[in-house]
Design a protein around this motif. Structure first.
Motif, PDB file in Angstrom:
ATOM      1  N   GLY A   3      15.562 -25.765  27.728  1.00 62.93           N
ATOM      2  CA  GLY A   3      17.004 -25.922  27.592  1.00 62.93           C
ATOM      3  C   GLY A   3      17.753 -25.611  28.866  1.00 62.93           C
ATOM      4  N   TYR A   4      17.188 -24.760  29.720  1.00 59.15           N
ATOM      5  CA  TYR A   4      17.830 -24.435  30.986  1.00 59.15           C
ATOM      6  C   TYR A   4      17.732 -25.576  31.996  1.00 59.15           C
ATOM      7  CZ  TYR A   4      17.901 -19.606  29.307  1.00 59.15           C
ATOM      8  OH  TYR A   4      18.124 -18.467  28.590  1.00 59.15           O
ATOM      9  N   LEU A   5      16.741 -26.435  31.837  1.00 58.78           N
ATOM     10  CA  LEU A   5      16.520 -27.537  32.779  1.00 58.78           C
ATOM     11  C   LEU A   5      17.300 -28.767  32.348  1.00 58.78           C
ATOM     12  CD1 LEU A   5      12.645 -27.172  33.168  1.00 58.78           C
ATOM     13  CD2 LEU A   5      14.425 -26.160  34.602  1.00 58.78           C
ATOM     14  N   ASP A   6      17.767 -29.516  33.313  1.00 58.28           N
ATOM     15  CA  ASP A   6      18.521 -30.742  33.023  1.00 58.28           C
ATOM     16  C   ASP A   6      17.548 -31.900  32.862  1.00 58.28           C
ATOM     17  OD1 ASP A   6      20.548 -32.513  32.624  1.00 58.28           O
ATOM     18  OD2 ASP A   6      21.081 -32.713  34.747  1.00 58.28           O
ATOM     19  N   ILE A   7      16.836 -31.906  31.728  1.00 58.61           N
ATOM     20  CA  ILE A   7      15.813 -32.908  31.470  1.00 58.61           C
ATOM     21  C   ILE A   7      16.397 -34.023  30.611  1.00 58.61           C
ATOM     22  CG2 ILE A   7      13.525 -33.309  30.462  1.00 58.61           C
ATOM     23  CD1 ILE A   7      12.862 -30.419  30.980  1.00 58.61           C
ATOM     24  N   SER A   8      15.978 -35.243  30.884  1.00 63.19           N
ATOM     25  CA  SER A   8      16.403 -36.383  30.082  1.00 63.19           C
ATOM     26  C   SER A   8      16.031 -36.155  28.617  1.00 63.19           C
ATOM     27  CB  SER A   8      15.727 -37.653  30.603  1.00 63.19           C
ATOM     28  OG  SER A   8      15.870 -38.700  29.674  1.00 63.19           O
ATOM     29  N   PRO A   9      16.943 -36.478  27.667  1.00 60.67           N
ATOM     30  CA  PRO A   9      16.627 -36.285  26.235  1.00 60.67           C
ATOM     31  C   PRO A   9      15.347 -36.982  25.811  1.00 60.67           C
ATOM     32  CG  PRO A   9      18.953 -36.773  26.525  1.00 60.67           C
ATOM     33  CD  PRO A   9      18.310 -36.959  27.870  1.00 60.67           C
ATOM     34  N   LYS A  10      15.047 -38.119  26.430  1.00 52.66           N
ATOM     35  CA  LYS A  10      13.837 -38.858  26.080  1.00 52.66           C
ATOM     36  C   LYS A  10      12.598 -38.016  26.356  1.00 52.66           C
ATOM     37  CE  LYS A  10      11.274 -43.046  27.322  1.00 52.66           C
ATOM     38  NZ  LYS A  10      11.290 -44.277  28.152  1.00 52.66           N
ATOM     39  N   TYR A  11      12.516 -37.422  27.544  1.00 53.94           N
ATOM     40  CA  TYR A  11      11.346 -36.632  27.911  1.00 53.94           C
ATOM     41  C   TYR A  11      11.381 -35.256  27.249  1.00 53.94           C
ATOM     42  CZ  TYR A  11      10.424 -40.268  31.304  1.00 53.94           C
ATOM     43  OH  TYR A  11      10.155 -41.469  31.887  1.00 53.94           O
ATOM     44  N   LEU A  12      12.589 -34.762  26.951  1.00 58.24           N
ATOM     45  CA  LEU A  12      12.696 -33.496  26.227  1.00 58.24           C
ATOM     46  C   LEU A  12      12.131 -33.651  24.819  1.00 58.24           C
ATOM     47  CD1 LEU A  12      13.789 -30.661  26.816  1.00 58.24           C
ATOM     48  CD2 LEU A  12      15.922 -31.352  25.730  1.00 58.24           C
ATOM     49  N   ASN A  13      12.451 -34.752  24.161  1.00 57.30           N
ATOM     50  CA  ASN A  13      11.931 -35.002  22.818  1.00 57.30           C
ATOM     51  C   ASN A  13      10.424 -35.239  22.837  1.00 57.30           C
ATOM     52  OD1 ASN A  13      14.345 -34.806  21.291  1.00 57.30           O
ATOM     53  ND2 ASN A  13      14.971 -36.827  21.987  1.00 57.30           N
ATOM     54  N   ARG A  14       9.939 -35.852  23.905  1.00 63.44           N
ATOM     55  CA  ARG A  14       8.490 -36.005  24.042  1.00 63.44           C
ATOM     56  C   ARG A  14       7.820 -34.643  24.150  1.00 63.44           C
ATOM     57  NH1 ARG A  14       7.459 -41.033  28.313  1.00 63.44           N
ATOM     58  NH2 ARG A  14       8.188 -42.708  26.948  1.00 63.44           N
ATOM     59  N   SER A  15       8.442 -33.739  24.909  1.00 59.15           N
ATOM     60  CA  SER A  15       7.886 -32.390  25.068  1.00 59.15           C
ATOM     61  C   SER A  15       7.848 -31.657  23.742  1.00 59.15           C
ATOM     62  CB  SER A  15       8.712 -31.596  26.091  1.00 59.15           C
ATOM     63  OG  SER A  15       8.736 -32.234  27.336  1.00 59.15           O
ATOM     64  N   TYR A  16       8.951 -31.770  22.973  1.00 60.99           N
ATOM     65  CA  TYR A  16       8.998 -31.101  21.670  1.00 60.99           C
ATOM     66  C   TYR A  16       7.943 -31.681  20.719  1.00 60.99           C
ATOM     67  CZ  TYR A  16      13.427 -28.956  23.027  1.00 60.99           C
ATOM     68  OH  TYR A  16      14.391 -28.218  23.656  1.00 60.99           O
ATOM     69  N   THR A  17       7.717 -32.988  20.811  1.00 60.48           N
ATOM     70  CA  THR A  17       6.699 -33.614  19.962  1.00 60.48           C
ATOM     71  C   THR A  17       5.321 -33.043  20.266  1.00 60.48           C
ATOM     72  OG1 THR A  17       7.990 -35.664  19.815  1.00 60.48           O
ATOM     73  CG2 THR A  17       5.640 -35.806  19.293  1.00 60.48           C
ATOM     74  N   ILE A  18       5.023 -32.896  21.555  1.00 54.26           N
ATOM     75  CA  ILE A  18       3.728 -32.331  21.954  1.00 54.26           C
ATOM     76  C   ILE A  18       3.628 -30.874  21.525  1.00 54.26           C
ATOM     77  CG2 ILE A  18       2.281 -31.734  23.927  1.00 54.26           C
ATOM     78  CD1 ILE A  18       3.405 -34.210  25.332  1.00 54.26           C
ATOM     79  N   LEU A  19       4.720 -30.111  21.700  1.00 55.98           N
ATOM     80  CA  LEU A  19       4.705 -28.694  21.319  1.00 55.98           C
ATOM     81  C   LEU A  19       4.485 -28.515  19.821  1.00 55.98           C
ATOM     82  CD1 LEU A  19       7.612 -27.151  23.446  1.00 55.98           C
ATOM     83  CD2 LEU A  19       5.177 -26.633  23.618  1.00 55.98           C
ATOM     84  N   SER A  20       5.014 -29.440  19.023  1.00 58.32           N
ATOM     85  CA  SER A  20       4.900 -29.301  17.564  1.00 58.32           C
ATOM     86  C   SER A  20       3.460 -29.433  17.083  1.00 58.32           C
ATOM     87  CB  SER A  20       5.770 -30.358  16.868  1.00 58.32           C
ATOM     88  OG  SER A  20       5.296 -31.656  17.147  1.00 58.32           O
ATOM     89  N   ILE A  21       2.582 -29.967  17.921  1.00 57.59           N
ATOM     90  CA  ILE A  21       1.181 -30.125  17.527  1.00 57.59           C
ATOM     91  C   ILE A  21       0.507 -28.768  17.355  1.00 57.59           C
ATOM     92  CG2 ILE A  21      -1.080 -30.988  18.275  1.00 57.59           C
ATOM     93  CD1 ILE A  21       0.371 -33.278  19.661  1.00 57.59           C
ATOM     94  N   PHE A  22       0.869 -27.783  18.187  1.00 59.40           N
ATOM     95  CA  PHE A  22       0.181 -26.489  18.174  1.00 59.40           C
ATOM     96  C   PHE A  22       0.409 -25.697  16.885  1.00 59.40           C
ATOM     97  CE2 PHE A  22       0.695 -27.647  22.660  1.00 59.40           C
ATOM     98  CZ  PHE A  22      -0.628 -27.572  23.073  1.00 59.40           C
ATOM     99  N   PRO A  23       1.669 -25.525  16.419  1.00 59.03           N
ATOM    100  CA  PRO A  23       1.817 -24.829  15.129  1.00 59.03           C
ATOM    101  C   PRO A  23       1.214 -25.611  13.969  1.00 59.03           C
ATOM    102  CG  PRO A  23       3.934 -25.701  15.861  1.00 59.03           C
ATOM    103  CD  PRO A  23       2.985 -25.819  17.007  1.00 59.03           C
ATOM    104  N   THR A  24       1.196 -26.942  14.092  1.00 62.55           N
ATOM    105  CA  THR A  24       0.593 -27.770  13.043  1.00 62.55           C
ATOM    106  C   THR A  24      -0.910 -27.515  12.960  1.00 62.55           C
ATOM    107  OG1 THR A  24       2.283 -29.463  13.429  1.00 62.55           O
ATOM    108  CG2 THR A  24       0.328 -30.123  12.187  1.00 62.55           C
ATOM    109  N   LEU A  25      -1.560 -27.395  14.103  1.00 57.02           N
ATOM    110  CA  LEU A  25      -2.997 -27.081  14.123  1.00 57.02           C
ATOM    111  C   LEU A  25      -3.254 -25.677  13.575  1.00 57.02           C
ATOM    112  CD1 LEU A  25      -4.048 -28.587  17.574  1.00 57.02           C
ATOM    113  CD2 LEU A  25      -4.506 -29.508  15.297  1.00 57.02           C
ATOM    114  N   TYR A  26      -2.322 -24.766  13.837  1.00 58.00           N
ATOM    115  CA  TYR A  26      -2.474 -23.407  13.308  1.00 58.00           C
ATOM    116  C   TYR A  26      -2.388 -23.424  11.778  1.00 58.00           C
ATOM    117  CZ  TYR A  26      -1.941 -18.351  12.949  1.00 58.00           C
ATOM    118  OH  TYR A  26      -2.123 -17.029  12.656  1.00 58.00           O
TER     119      TYR A  26
END
Length: 254
Positions: free
Chosen positions: A16-39
């Motif tokens: 959130g501190y970085l000025d990242i494009s929403p497209k790539y920010l949403n891609r990052s969140y999609t990848i991050l969501s995999i880890f709690p799902t595997l847990y």
């Protein structure tokens, strides 16, 4: 589990501190969501081994739902596609716009656009400009510089109405005459029209927008030529052009 959520929350704050494009920010969140799902999958496996069937069923449902939305997000954010199995399109279709806060978003974007008063500039296009524009648009779409809608999934235009054209330049060739150039990169610009600007003020373009192209209506696919609209700063605040867009509006076609 809480430790894993704390880590993800920390990463979320950092992004959130970085000025990242929403497209790539949403891609990052999609990848991050995999880890709690595997847990959660690990929890499901443990509950099955311990023969705790009630909690096993409940956690299994949670796991399936998370996998479902991960798959939807992967197709949407990585491949610009909406699946037929996307239930969120039903919500958008039947729920009122107020539910999705579209009005508030539109007001916010309107304030941003009205900070610059604009006017449409008349361009005397050359005879072959539509052909040049069509070839450029096809190349930009193929290179995914311009995103498109999946016309197999929804009705509407292939490109969003008033899509901004990425590579253009307005060249001053005489005192009151300019030349509009477009290309598929700034190295491939070619002239497509002339502009007579009789004002003493220098012409200051703020955007070149594309409309038209392929569209689907009532199950039939049509094609109309692409058209360009050039906006520039207005010397007197007579009119303002406001254009708003959201993921919800992209999905909801009339």
């Amino acid at each position: 589990m809480s430790f894993l959520l704390d880590i993800i929350n920390g990463i979320n704050k950092f992004l959130g501190y970085l000025d990242i494009s929403p497209k790539y920010l949403n891609r990052s969140y999609t990848i991050l969501s995999i880890f709690p799902t595997l847990y959660i999958l690990r929890i499901v496996y443990g509950l099955l081994q311990n023969e705790n069937y009630l909690q096993f069923v409940l956690y299994s449902i949670v796991f399936i739902v998370l996998i479902y939305f991960i798959v939807l997000n992967i197709f949407y954010y990585f491949f610009d596609k909406n699946l037929k199995a996307d239930v969120t399109q039903l919500f958008v279709k039947y729920l009122p716009d107020e539910v999705f806060n579209i009005q508030q978003e539109a007001k916010s974007n309107t304030k941003t656009m009205k900070a610059v008063d604009t006017k449409e500039i008349e361009v005397d296009f050359y005879d072959d400009y539509e052909l040049i524009l069509a070839m450029n648009m096809q190349e930009l779409i193929d290179k995914k510089v311009i995103s498109v809608n999946d016309l197999n999934q929804t009705e509407g235009y292939l490109i969003e109405w008033n899509t901004i054209y990425p590579y253009y330049f307005v060249k001053r060739i005489h005192q009151n005459q300019y030349e509009l150039q477009i290309g598929t990169s700034y190295q491939s610009l070619v002239p497509i029209g002339r502009i007579e600007h009789k004002s003493a003020e220098k012409l200051e373009p703020v955007g070149l927008y594309v409309t038209g192209g392929d569209f689907v209506k009532d199950g039939f696919r049509y094609h109309e030529p692409y058209h360009l609209t050039l906006l520039a700063k207005s010397e007197t605040p007579l009119e303002s052009h406001t254009m708003t867009m959201s993921r919800t509006q992209r999905r909801k076609k009339t």
